[in-house]
Motif scaffolding. Structure first.
Motif, PDB file in Angstrom:
ATOM      1  N   THR A   1       0.842  -1.195   0.000  1.00  0.00           N
ATOM      2  CA  THR A   1       0.000   0.000   0.000  1.00  0.00           C
ATOM      3  C   THR A   1       0.879   1.248   0.000  1.00  0.00           C
ATOM      4  O   THR A   1       2.103   1.170  -0.051  1.00  0.00           O
ATOM      5  N   ASP A   2       0.229   2.407   0.103  1.00  0.00           N
ATOM      6  CA  ASP A   2       0.956   3.671   0.151  1.00  0.00           C
ATOM      7  C   ASP A   2       1.854   3.767   1.383  1.00  0.00           C
ATOM      8  O   ASP A   2       2.754   4.623   1.426  1.00  0.00           O
ATOM      9  N   ALA A   3       1.616   2.914   2.358  1.00  0.00           N
ATOM     10  CA  ALA A   3       2.461   2.913   3.556  1.00  0.00           C
ATOM     11  C   ALA A   3       3.846   2.349   3.275  1.00  0.00           C
ATOM     12  O   ALA A   3       4.762   2.489   4.099  1.00  0.00           O
ATOM     13  N   GLY A   4       4.024   1.699   2.113  1.00  0.00           N
ATOM     14  CA  GLY A   4       5.323   1.159   1.745  1.00  0.00           C
ATOM     15  C   GLY A   4       5.691  -0.075   2.542  1.00  0.00           C
ATOM     16  O   GLY A   4       4.827  -0.845   2.978  1.00  0.00           O
ATOM     17  N   VAL A   5       6.979  -0.282   2.730  1.00  0.00           N
ATOM     18  CA  VAL A   5       7.471  -1.403   3.527  1.00  0.00           C
ATOM     19  C   VAL A   5       7.284  -1.040   4.995  1.00  0.00           C
ATOM     20  O   VAL A   5       7.916  -0.105   5.502  1.00  0.00           O
ATOM     21  N   THR A   6       6.412  -1.760   5.670  1.00  0.00           N
ATOM     22  CA  THR A   6       6.046  -1.425   7.046  1.00  0.00           C
ATOM     23  C   THR A   6       6.852  -2.242   8.056  1.00  0.00           C
ATOM     24  O   THR A   6       7.550  -3.201   7.694  1.00  0.00           O
ATOM     25  N   ALA A   7       6.694  -1.877   9.319  1.00  0.00           N
ATOM     26  CA  ALA A   7       7.348  -2.630  10.397  1.00  0.00           C
ATOM     27  C   ALA A   7       6.875  -4.075  10.410  1.00  0.00           C
ATOM     28  O   ALA A   7       7.654  -4.999  10.693  1.00  0.00           O
ATOM     29  N   GLU A   8       5.591  -4.310  10.082  1.00  0.00           N
ATOM     30  CA  GLU A   8       5.065  -5.683  10.032  1.00  0.00           C
ATOM     31  C   GLU A   8       5.762  -6.474   8.933  1.00  0.00           C
ATOM     32  O   GLU A   8       6.122  -7.645   9.129  1.00  0.00           O
ATOM     33  N   HIS A   9       5.951  -5.850   7.790  1.00  0.00           N
ATOM     34  CA  HIS A   9       6.640  -6.534   6.683  1.00  0.00           C
ATOM     35  C   HIS A   9       8.068  -6.887   7.072  1.00  0.00           C
ATOM     36  O   HIS A   9       8.549  -7.996   6.798  1.00  0.00           O
ATOM     37  N   LEU A  10       8.759  -5.948   7.688  1.00  0.00           N
ATOM     38  CA  LEU A  10      10.146  -6.183   8.095  1.00  0.00           C
ATOM     39  C   LEU A  10      10.235  -7.284   9.147  1.00  0.00           C
ATOM     40  O   LEU A  10      11.160  -8.098   9.125  1.00  0.00           O
ATOM     41  N   GLN A  11       9.270  -7.314  10.058  1.00  0.00           N
ATOM     42  CA  GLN A  11       9.254  -8.358  11.087  1.00  0.00           C
ATOM     43  C   GLN A  11       9.037  -9.726  10.464  1.00  0.00           C
ATOM     44  O   GLN A  11       9.700 -10.710  10.838  1.00  0.00           O
ATOM     45  N   PHE A  12       8.121  -9.804   9.504  1.00  0.00           N
ATOM     46  CA  PHE A  12       7.865 -11.071   8.815  1.00  0.00           C
ATOM     47  C   PHE A  12       9.115 -11.529   8.066  1.00  0.00           C
ATOM     48  O   PHE A  12       9.512 -12.701   8.164  1.00  0.00           O
ATOM     49  N   PHE A  13       9.739 -10.619   7.351  1.00  0.00           N
ATOM     50  CA  PHE A  13      10.932 -10.976   6.587  1.00  0.00           C
ATOM     51  C   PHE A  13      12.058 -11.430   7.511  1.00  0.00           C
ATOM     52  O   PHE A  13      12.771 -12.393   7.212  1.00  0.00           O
ATOM     53  N   ASP A  14      12.218 -10.748   8.619  1.00  0.00           N
ATOM     54  CA  ASP A  14      13.264 -11.134   9.571  1.00  0.00           C
ATOM     55  C   ASP A  14      13.028 -12.543  10.105  1.00  0.00           C
ATOM     56  O   ASP A  14      13.980 -13.305  10.314  1.00  0.00           O
ATOM     57  N   ALA A  15      11.764 -12.891  10.309  1.00  0.00           N
ATOM     58  CA  ALA A  15      11.443 -14.205  10.868  1.00  0.00           C
ATOM     59  C   ALA A  15      11.629 -15.322   9.855  1.00  0.00           C
ATOM     60  O   ALA A  15      12.147 -16.403  10.194  1.00  0.00           O
ATOM     61  N   PHE A  16      11.226 -15.104   8.601  1.00  0.00           N
ATOM     62  CA  PHE A  16      11.151 -16.192   7.628  1.00  0.00           C
ATOM     63  C   PHE A  16      12.123 -16.079   6.449  1.00  0.00           C
ATOM     64  O   PHE A  16      12.347 -17.062   5.740  1.00  0.00           O
ATOM     65  N   GLY A  17      12.664 -14.893   6.193  1.00  0.00           N
ATOM     66  CA  GLY A  17      13.646 -14.749   5.127  1.00  0.00           C
ATOM     67  C   GLY A  17      13.066 -14.472   3.754  1.00  0.00           C
ATOM     68  O   GLY A  17      13.804 -14.457   2.767  1.00  0.00           O
ATOM     69  N   PHE A  18      11.764 -14.231   3.665  1.00  0.00           N
ATOM     70  CA  PHE A  18      11.120 -13.908   2.391  1.00  0.00           C
ATOM     71  C   PHE A  18       9.811 -13.185   2.680  1.00  0.00           C
ATOM     72  O   PHE A  18       9.333 -13.156   3.820  1.00  0.00           O
ATOM     73  N   ILE A  19       9.225 -12.594   1.637  1.00  0.00           N
ATOM     74  CA  ILE A  19       7.898 -11.987   1.744  1.00  0.00           C
ATOM     75  C   ILE A  19       7.238 -12.047   0.370  1.00  0.00           C
ATOM     76  O   ILE A  19       7.920 -12.021  -0.665  1.00  0.00           O
TER      77      ILE A  19
END
Length: 270
Positions: free
Chosen positions: A10-28
């Motif tokens: 969305t217009d919010a861009g890469v969010t803290a939730e996205h970064l947390q998910f990527f940090d946990a699993f290594g992909f998005i």
């Protein structure tokens, strides 16, 4: 969080939730990142570039071999392009999208993060199709980061971004990842699987089922593979564009660049 979760950019861009998910699993996995019109224009660009290179009988681009094969009608196709965005204006334009630039955030606090159009293999287009004459139907387990270890004796942070030009349901084979393996140690990154030759299903793998226009980002350290389609012919066609986001020493390629050693392994892959 569950590793099979998908996101909408969305217009919010890469969010803290996205970064947390990527940090946990290594992909998005982002749904419908590009519009159908953009994807159709990208497919047209790929077909234009393919026709040009076939006519020119081009065998390498900046030292990277072009992988040829046959489609379901016996027509010559290119299974693997490299540096495609440097050879077609629309593909270059896609990578200038501000949302693409935003994806650098997944690399972390890295001041020299950049989209590598003229480094590594640049924008790569993979065209998988399962036919009797195809030369590119699957790709065994590997990590993308091994290339830096082989060539530079150092592991730099990197991402691989995928743009889906076709729907990729499970019957087309498609991308499988081992969530969380981006946090593995160096020994596991090098020896957990037999690079490229092992395409054995793993009980912990996650199947990435995508639609045309979806976008994925995965860490250069994560183990992943491309499985063989269970269908054949046109029904198995799966085209994905990949480009790296990298850091470290700037190493542009040119017409004088030699063929990297790891492409000897890719020649054996069908």
């Amino acid at each position: 969080m569950e590793p099979n979760q998908k996101f909408v950019y969305t217009d919010a861009g890469v969010t803290a939730e996205h970064l947390q998910f990527f940090d946990a699993f290594g992909f998005i996995h982002y749904k419908h990142f590009f519009t159908p019109a953009q994807i159709q224009r990208a497919i047209q660009a790929v077909e234009e570039l393919e026709a040009q290179w076939i006519a020119e009988k081009k065998d390498k681009v900046f030292g990277t071999p072009i992988k040829y094969g046959k489609d379901e009608n016996g027509r010559t196709v290119i299974h693997r392009f490299a540096f495609a965005s440097l050879h077609h204006p629309y593909l270059h334009e896609m990578l200038q999208d501000p949302r693409i630039q935003e994806l650098k955030k997944f690399l972390g606090d890295v001041p020299d993060a950049r989209i590598a159009e003229n480094e590594k293999d640049g924008l790569v287009i993979n065209h998988y199709i399962n036919t009797g004459e195809s030369e590119f139907t699957k790709l065994g387990w590997h990590t993308d980061g091994l290339r830096d270890l082989v060539l530079n004796f150092k592991l730099y942070p990197m991402l691989n971004v995928g743009i889906y030009l076709d729907d990729s349901p499970v019957e087309k084979g498609g991308l499988r990842v081992l969530p969380g393996t981006h946090k593995q140690g160096l020994y596991q990154m090098m020896f957990r699987k037999k690079y490229f030759v092992d395409n054995t299903p793993d009980p912990d793998e996650l199947i990435i089922e995508a639609e045309a226009g979806d976008l994925t980002v995965h860490s250069g350290r994560i183990w992943h593979r491309v499985a063989l389609a269970t269908v054949q012919g046109a029904a198995s066609r799966r085209r994905v564009m990949y480009f790296p986001i990298i850091s470290g020493k700037y190493s542009p390629k040119s017409h004088r660049s030699p063929t990297p050693i790891y492409h000897r392994f890719l020649r054996m892959i069908k």
